[in-house]
Design a protein around this motif. Structure first.
Motif, PDB file in Angstrom:
ATOM      1  N   TYR A 170      -8.471  12.789 -15.421  1.00 17.60           N
ATOM      2  CA  TYR A 170      -8.020  13.886 -14.540  1.00 17.60           C
ATOM      3  C   TYR A 170      -7.080  14.798 -15.306  1.00 17.60           C
ATOM      4  O   TYR A 170      -6.808  14.587 -16.473  1.00 17.60           O
ATOM      5  CB  TYR A 170      -7.437  13.348 -13.230  1.00 17.60           C
ATOM      6  N   GLN A 226       0.805  -1.215   0.000  1.00 19.35           N
ATOM      7  CA  GLN A 226       0.000   0.000   0.000  1.00 19.35           C
ATOM      8  C   GLN A 226       0.839   1.266   0.000  1.00 19.35           C
ATOM      9  O   GLN A 226       1.980   1.248   0.470  1.00 19.35           O
ATOM     10  CB  GLN A 226      -0.790   0.040   1.298  1.00 19.35           C
ATOM     11  N   PRO A 227       0.242   2.391  -0.406  1.00 21.97           N
ATOM     12  CA  PRO A 227       0.928   3.681  -0.240  1.00 21.97           C
ATOM     13  C   PRO A 227       1.341   3.914   1.224  1.00 21.97           C
ATOM     14  O   PRO A 227       2.381   4.504   1.499  1.00 21.97           O
ATOM     15  CB  PRO A 227      -0.132   4.705  -0.693  1.00 21.97           C
ATOM     16  N   ALA A 260      -7.349  -3.724   3.158  1.00 29.79           N
ATOM     17  CA  ALA A 260      -7.212  -2.289   3.427  1.00 29.79           C
ATOM     18  C   ALA A 260      -8.085  -1.455   2.495  1.00 29.79           C
ATOM     19  O   ALA A 260      -8.885  -0.617   2.951  1.00 29.79           O
ATOM     20  CB  ALA A 260      -5.760  -1.876   3.317  1.00 29.79           C
ATOM     21  N   ARG A 272      -6.653   7.865 -15.698  1.00 23.70           N
ATOM     22  CA  ARG A 272      -6.090   8.079 -17.034  1.00 23.70           C
ATOM     23  C   ARG A 272      -6.940   7.331 -18.050  1.00 23.70           C
ATOM     24  O   ARG A 272      -7.551   6.305 -17.723  1.00 23.70           O
ATOM     25  CB  ARG A 272      -4.663   7.518 -17.099  1.00 23.70           C
ATOM     26  N   ALA A 317      -9.168   8.921  -8.216  1.00 21.18           N
ATOM     27  CA  ALA A 317      -8.285   7.743  -8.172  1.00 21.18           C
ATOM     28  C   ALA A 317      -9.136   6.469  -8.146  1.00 21.18           C
ATOM     29  O   ALA A 317      -8.873   5.535  -7.383  1.00 21.18           O
ATOM     30  CB  ALA A 317      -7.313   7.788  -6.991  1.00 21.18           C
ATOM     31  N   ASN A 326      -7.319   3.563 -18.297  1.00 27.65           N
ATOM     32  CA  ASN A 326      -8.078   2.828 -17.278  1.00 27.65           C
ATOM     33  C   ASN A 326      -9.590   3.037 -17.405  1.00 27.65           C
ATOM     34  O   ASN A 326     -10.357   2.593 -16.540  1.00 27.65           O
ATOM     35  CB  ASN A 326      -7.620   3.241 -15.877  1.00 27.65           C
ATOM     36  N   GLY A 330      -7.570   2.825  -8.567  1.00 29.36           N
ATOM     37  CA  GLY A 330      -6.682   2.285  -7.529  1.00 29.36           C
ATOM     38  C   GLY A 330      -7.430   1.306  -6.625  1.00 29.36           C
ATOM     39  O   GLY A 330      -8.600   0.973  -6.863  1.00 29.36           O
ATOM     40  N   ALA A 331      -6.746   0.866  -5.586  1.00 25.92           N
ATOM     41  CA  ALA A 331      -7.317  -0.150  -4.708  1.00 25.92           C
ATOM     42  C   ALA A 331      -8.582   0.354  -4.011  1.00 25.92           C
ATOM     43  O   ALA A 331      -9.646  -0.284  -4.070  1.00 25.92           O
ATOM     44  CB  ALA A 331      -6.283  -0.587  -3.676  1.00 25.92           C
ATOM     45  N   VAL A 332      -8.490   1.512  -3.366  1.00 28.50           N
ATOM     46  CA  VAL A 332      -9.666   2.044  -2.663  1.00 28.50           C
ATOM     47  C   VAL A 332     -10.767   2.376  -3.675  1.00 28.50           C
ATOM     48  O   VAL A 332     -11.941   2.058  -3.473  1.00 28.50           O
ATOM     49  CB  VAL A 332      -9.311   3.297  -1.841  1.00 28.50           C
ATOM     50  N   THR A 380     -12.433   9.137 -11.662  1.00 25.43           N
ATOM     51  CA  THR A 380     -11.335   9.739 -12.428  1.00 25.43           C
ATOM     52  C   THR A 380     -10.181   8.750 -12.567  1.00 25.43           C
ATOM     53  O   THR A 380      -9.857   8.010 -11.629  1.00 25.43           O
ATOM     54  CB  THR A 380     -10.813  11.042 -11.784  1.00 25.43           C
ATOM     55  N   THR A 409     -11.364   0.612   3.726  1.00 27.09           N
ATOM     56  CA  THR A 409     -11.279   2.075   3.655  1.00 27.09           C
ATOM     57  C   THR A 409     -12.438   2.626   2.826  1.00 27.09           C
ATOM     58  O   THR A 409     -13.090   3.608   3.211  1.00 27.09           O
ATOM     59  CB  THR A 409      -9.929   2.506   3.048  1.00 27.09           C
ATOM     60  N   GLY A 414      -9.268  10.198  -3.453  1.00 29.71           N
ATOM     61  CA  GLY A 414      -8.101   9.334  -3.270  1.00 29.71           C
ATOM     62  C   GLY A 414      -6.881   9.869  -3.986  1.00 29.71           C
ATOM     63  O   GLY A 414      -5.918   9.130  -4.180  1.00 29.71           O
ATOM     64  N   ARG A 427       2.336   5.355  -8.516  1.00 28.34           N
ATOM     65  CA  ARG A 427       0.977   5.882  -8.335  1.00 28.34           C
ATOM     66  C   ARG A 427       0.086   5.759  -9.574  1.00 28.34           C
ATOM     67  O   ARG A 427      -0.808   6.560  -9.783  1.00 28.34           O
ATOM     68  CB  ARG A 427       1.009   7.355  -7.896  1.00 28.34           C
ATOM     69  N   HIS A 428       0.350   4.780 -10.410  1.00 25.33           N
ATOM     70  CA  HIS A 428      -0.529   4.560 -11.561  1.00 25.33           C
ATOM     71  C   HIS A 428      -0.826   3.075 -11.699  1.00 25.33           C
ATOM     72  O   HIS A 428       0.011   2.245 -11.380  1.00 25.33           O
ATOM     73  CB  HIS A 428       0.118   5.068 -12.848  1.00 25.33           C
ATOM     74  N   GLY A 429      -2.021   2.802 -12.215  1.00 24.93           N
ATOM     75  CA  GLY A 429      -2.371   1.414 -12.495  1.00 24.93           C
ATOM     76  C   GLY A 429      -3.664   1.016 -11.821  1.00 24.93           C
ATOM     77  O   GLY A 429      -4.214   1.762 -11.024  1.00 24.93           O
TER      78      GLY A 429
HETATM   79  N1  LIG Z   1      -5.466   1.631   0.621  1.00 28.93           N
HETATM   80  C1  LIG Z   1      -5.948   2.115   1.745  1.00 28.93           C
HETATM   81  O1  LIG Z   1      -6.534   1.406   2.550  1.00 28.93           O
HETATM   82  C2  LIG Z   1      -5.839   3.569   2.093  1.00 28.93           C
HETATM   83  C3  LIG Z   1      -6.230   3.962   3.357  1.00 28.93           C
HETATM   84  C4  LIG Z   1      -6.171   5.312   3.681  1.00 28.93           C
HETATM   85  C5  LIG Z   1      -5.672   6.203   2.749  1.00 28.93           C
HETATM   86  N2  LIG Z   1      -5.245   5.771   1.528  1.00 28.93           N
HETATM   87  C6  LIG Z   1      -4.712   6.744   0.576  1.00 28.93           C
HETATM   88  O2  LIG Z   1      -5.611   6.829  -0.522  1.00 28.93           O
HETATM   89  C7  LIG Z   1      -4.887   7.053  -1.724  1.00 28.93           C
HETATM   90  C8  LIG Z   1      -5.254   5.977  -2.717  1.00 28.93           C
HETATM   91  O3  LIG Z   1      -4.878   4.738  -2.167  1.00 28.93           O
HETATM   92  P1  LIG Z   1      -4.912   3.409  -3.029  1.00 28.93           P
HETATM   93  O4  LIG Z   1      -4.464   2.325  -2.124  1.00 28.93           O
HETATM   94  O5  LIG Z   1      -6.205   3.281  -3.729  1.00 28.93           O
HETATM   95  O6  LIG Z   1      -3.755   3.746  -4.096  1.00 28.93           O
HETATM   96  P2  LIG Z   1      -3.290   2.936  -5.378  1.00 28.93           P
HETATM   97  O7  LIG Z   1      -3.980   1.631  -5.447  1.00 28.93           O
HETATM   98  O8  LIG Z   1      -1.820   3.002  -5.406  1.00 28.93           O
HETATM   99  O9  LIG Z   1      -3.894   3.777  -6.600  1.00 28.93           O
HETATM  100  C9  LIG Z   1      -3.337   4.877  -7.118  1.00 28.93           C
HETATM  101  C10 LIG Z   1      -4.318   5.367  -8.201  1.00 28.93           C
HETATM  102  O10 LIG Z   1      -4.209   6.773  -8.264  1.00 28.93           O
HETATM  103  C11 LIG Z   1      -4.561   7.171  -9.564  1.00 28.93           C
HETATM  104  N3  LIG Z   1      -4.061   8.508  -9.756  1.00 28.93           N
HETATM  105  C12 LIG Z   1      -2.781   8.960  -9.759  1.00 28.93           C
HETATM  106  N4  LIG Z   1      -2.767  10.309  -9.879  1.00 28.93           N
HETATM  107  C13 LIG Z   1      -4.078  10.712  -9.951  1.00 28.93           C
HETATM  108  C14 LIG Z   1      -4.730  11.971 -10.074  1.00 28.93           C
HETATM  109  N5  LIG Z   1      -4.033  13.108 -10.152  1.00 28.93           N
HETATM  110  N6  LIG Z   1      -6.078  12.013 -10.087  1.00 28.93           N
HETATM  111  C15 LIG Z   1      -6.803  10.871 -10.017  1.00 28.93           C
HETATM  112  N7  LIG Z   1      -6.252   9.642  -9.912  1.00 28.93           N
HETATM  113  C16 LIG Z   1      -4.904   9.566  -9.864  1.00 28.93           C
HETATM  114  C17 LIG Z   1      -3.965   6.106 -10.463  1.00 28.93           C
HETATM  115  O11 LIG Z   1      -4.774   5.998 -11.614  1.00 28.93           O
HETATM  116  P3  LIG Z   1      -4.151   6.093 -13.089  1.00 28.93           P
HETATM  117  O12 LIG Z   1      -3.345   4.839 -13.313  1.00 28.93           O
HETATM  118  O13 LIG Z   1      -5.367   6.171 -13.946  1.00 28.93           O
HETATM  119  O14 LIG Z   1      -3.279   7.336 -13.090  1.00 28.93           O
HETATM  120  C18 LIG Z   1      -4.052   4.832  -9.592  1.00 28.93           C
HETATM  121  O15 LIG Z   1      -5.112   4.000 -10.006  1.00 28.93           O
HETATM  122  C19 LIG Z   1      -3.407   7.051  -1.334  1.00 28.93           C
HETATM  123  O16 LIG Z   1      -2.972   8.377  -1.182  1.00 28.93           O
HETATM  124  C20 LIG Z   1      -3.380   6.333  -0.010  1.00 28.93           C
HETATM  125  O17 LIG Z   1      -2.303   6.738   0.799  1.00 28.93           O
HETATM  126  C21 LIG Z   1      -5.330   4.473   1.176  1.00 28.93           C
END
Ligand SMILES: NC(=O)c1ccc[n+]([C@@H]2O[C@H](COP(=O)([O-])OP(=O)(O)OC[C@H]3O[C@@H](n4cnc5c(N)ncnc54)[C@H](OP(=O)(O)O)[C@@H]3O)[C@@H](O)[C@H]2O)c1
Length: 302
Positions: free
Chosen positions: A190, A40-41, A124, A173, A148, A176, A151-153, A171, A128, A212, A291-293
């Motif tokens: 975005y 995770q991030p 997670a 790219r 986002a 996706n 992403g996972a969330v 939102t 979330t 996100g 941060r992509h995918g």
């Molecule tokens: N996972 C958790 O349980 C959790 C809990 C609390 C907080 N968070 C926070 O929530 C955020 C997202 O977490 P995640 O686990 O879902 O991350 P992740 O799976 O790493 O996903 C990242 C996603 O962000 C997108 N992205 C990048 N830049 C963007 C932008 N400017 N506008 C819109 N989308 C964008 C990417 O999409 P593209 O490939 O289309 O660019 C990618 O799908 C992170 O900052 C993390 O720290 C996560």
């Protein structure tokens, strides 16, 4: 036991395969032989030098706060689990390891129809998303904007909000966008012009936002809805002064069980983007840091 850990803060390269003493389950705890763990991030921030509240400053440190595996030891007083049970669960740190020891309340049975890779990275992001949607109360008749969304969330939030009856704009790219459609969202790119594109996709207006991404995503959101209708997962520093919500709920095994059940019923698809063996945790971090995918990066523990 084998772990992936770091002895100094820094870039992905500080994460290395190490040997550590195998922990023993104490009262109320279970020990789980881990088969897969999510990346995770949050783990990236830990590796870069952030110490979560309540964690000792000791190094080396093993990141990872979600896992799936087989119970192999139960401590005194544990009634619901026995060696051989397949479970998924969570902890604050320590899951990039062959074994984790956690309170029995932190695990729930892994449904037979759920793969190890899915189970290891399921906890997670889904919890979330579930917590954030509870706070937003987005449901029938609402239009929810998820930043986002690929992403996972986001993957979980889109599907959970759709099943509550909301229209979801997500939102991501361009590459996706088909993925977002498959989850049930209306995709929007975005970047510059985001606000206009969202307004065009939601002619009746947006009712709530799950952020996100932060930055531009939050700025645009504040022009679309009242701050209290936004949950940001990213901008904890700005949230209070802006009147924007952050997540308040806690992870619970009961919540996780409900979400795992949705997965096996086909109502919550979970995409594993890539699985790396534990020894290649540094590469997994590089990928998450980019941060992509789509969906989730996981580690497999052989
Ligand atoms: N996972 C958790 O349980 C959790 C809990 C609390 C907080 N968070 C926070 O929530 C955020 C997202 O977490 P995640 O686990 O879902 O991350 P992740 O799976 O790493 O996903 C990242 C996603 O962000 C997108 N992205 C990048 N830049 C963007 C932008 N400017 N506008 C819109 N989308 C964008 C990417 O999409 P593209 O490939 O289309 O660019 C990618 O799908 C992170 O900052 C993390 O720290 C996560």
């Amino acid at each position: 036991m084998k772990v992936a850990a770091f002895s100094e803060f820094g870039g992905p390269e500080v994460l290395r395969a190490m040997e550590m003493e195998t922990p023993e389950a104490g009262g109320g705890q279970v020990r789980v032989r881990v088969r897969a763990a999510g990346v995770q991030p949050f783990d990236v921030a830990v590796r870069q030098g952030w110490t979560p509240p309540g964690v000792s400053g000791d190094l080396p440190r093993v990141p990872g706060n979600e896992f799936a595996g087989v119970v192999d030891q139960v401590g005194a007083g544990v009634t619901g689990f026995a060696p051989g049970d397949e479970v998924l669960g969570f902890d604050l740190l320590g899951c990039y390891a062959e074994y984790v020891v956690v309170p029995a309340e932190n695990v729930t049975p892994k449904p037979a129809g759920m793969s190890w890779e899915v189970a290891g990275g399921f906890t997670a992001g889904t919890q979330t998303a579930h917590i954030a949607l509870e706070q937003l109360g987005a449901g029938e008749g609402d239009t929810l904007l998820v930043h986002a969304a690929a992403g996972a969330v986001g993957t979980a939030a889109v599907q959970l909000a759709r099943s509550r009856g909301a229209v979801v704009i997500g939102t991501a790219r361009q590459e996706n966008h088909d993925y977002l459609r498959s989850l049930g969202a209306v995709p929007v790119a975005y970047g510059e012009g985001l606000e206009e594109r969202v307004r065009a996709a939601a002619p009746g207006g947006v009712d709530a936002v799950l952020d996100g991404a932060g930055g531009e995503a939050l700025d645009v959101s504040l022009r679309l809805v009242k701050p209290e209708r936004i949950v940001t997962l990213v901008e904890h520093g700005r949230a209070a002064e802006l009147g924007v919500q952050t997540t308040r709920g806690v992870r619970l095994a009961s919540r996780l069980a409900e979400l795992a059940e949705l997965h096996v019923r086909g109502a919550l698809a979970w995409h594993v983007r890539r699985a790396y063996p534990l020894e290649r945790a540094a590469e997994a971090h590089r990928e998450v840091e980019a941060r992509h995918g789509r969906g989730k990066v996981v580690l497999t523990v052989g």
